[in-house]
Design a protein around this motif. Sequence first.
Motif: not given
Length: 483
Positions: A60-68, A320-325, A331-335
């Motif tokens: 489950a942890a792998m899938l969560m972060f893989a999707i992100i 961190t690299v693509n969205f430093p703010h 917003a990306r995580v929420a999307a």
Amino acid sequence: MLTILGFVMIAAFLVLIMMKKMSPMAALVLIPALFCVLVGQGAHLGDYVLKGIGDLAPTAAMLMFAIIYFGVMIDVGLFDPIVRGILKFCKADPVRVVVGTALLAAIVSLDGDGSTTFMITVSALYPLYKRLKMSLVVMTGVAATANGVMNTLPWGGPTARAATALKLDAGDIFVPMIPALAVGLVAVFALAYVLGRRERKRLGVLTLDDTRPVTAAVPENETEQVLVGAGTGGTGGAPVEAGRTTGGAGTGSDDEPAAGSGEQAADDDGLQVLDPQRATLRPKLYWFNAALTLALLTLLILQTLPIPVLFLLGAALALTVNFPHMKDQKARVAAHAENVLNVSGMVFAAAVFTGVLTGTGMVEHMARWLVSGIPDALGPHMGIVTGILSIPLTYFMSNDGFYFGIVPILAEAGAAHGVAPIEIARASLVGQALHMSSPLVPAVYVLVGMAKVEFGDHTKFTVKWAALTSLVVLCAGVLFGII
């Protein structure tokens, strides 16, 4: 009694989700809970569930972060060139699109992880299927079956499990199976071609420049989405058959155009797919993201670190690299939160099913009943028997349960009749084409979730084709003298 209840529980689950009487998540939780009480072990339900959750928590942890991670890669445009390349190759021809689906899924499957394969395949092809109004269950079915055949790679899981369970070398199991598995992969491409022809017959040969659909009604197909009618367009100005939907999952609404213009076609939600002007694009970081993804896949194959850890680190670095703010990262995580919640929720729900099935002993009783029912006359042919049994057993059981619980029993039965364990191990790989569509495989929920396909629809469409592919692998193994 446990044997009968086990089969009844599995049958009840499949019937209810295929008839859409219950959602898969609810069925995965409520049905095993009910049967746990029926077998008189309701007091242990909590223990079984926690054990199942503990076993599947890393997944489950792998899938969560893989999707992100892959969601961010889609946002920043990493896969845009792939989609454009596929669009150029496919030329809006459904046959090429479906064959391209099989090819892409097979290639990406080299990383040995089904979830990664499905995320990349769906990310690249979903916009194209939507624009051409093609059936999305065709995409999920072909991708799952192709991945199932490739899942037999030594680093994919099943081969390593078989080697461990029978104390054999993984290379000795896999290498001789390559010809049979190659035939299985050819069968997948043949299936993709046939399904593509069906889609072409249903849709006609479209163009990606169609903008003025002219619709006409025809009777609705009772089992699959049907796209009918006519659209204008084509390079020479001649009318080209295109279409409109009569309804059903995977094709869109009645009033959607058969194709959009440029790269800004809208999906059912009114969202732009592959919008070249979207604010999340990071063209200056393209090669960084490509290198990061390549490094991540390489580390996955080499198994340098546990997969969940690799995706956790990859997702954190990509954000961190693509969205430093901080605001953009949130917003990306929420999307992608909806996909994360749906998939991880299904995994934990599946933990209830597997926990009860294993904890109550139903799996063990079902397996021993099946093995004990093998006539003595079939003893010398235990390799073929193992191959046949692997098809349903790897669908209804986890790979761990099958390879560590059932395969050793089959090997013992085969040894009594002079069948070598290595032959049993090779035959045990046959069912993997179907296994990847099992409701107990977390990756399949990534596939249907990202493709916006009902799991029941995917199951009804895919099971017959995947089982046929497994039988092709078995027959090829027998003809080549491998099994």
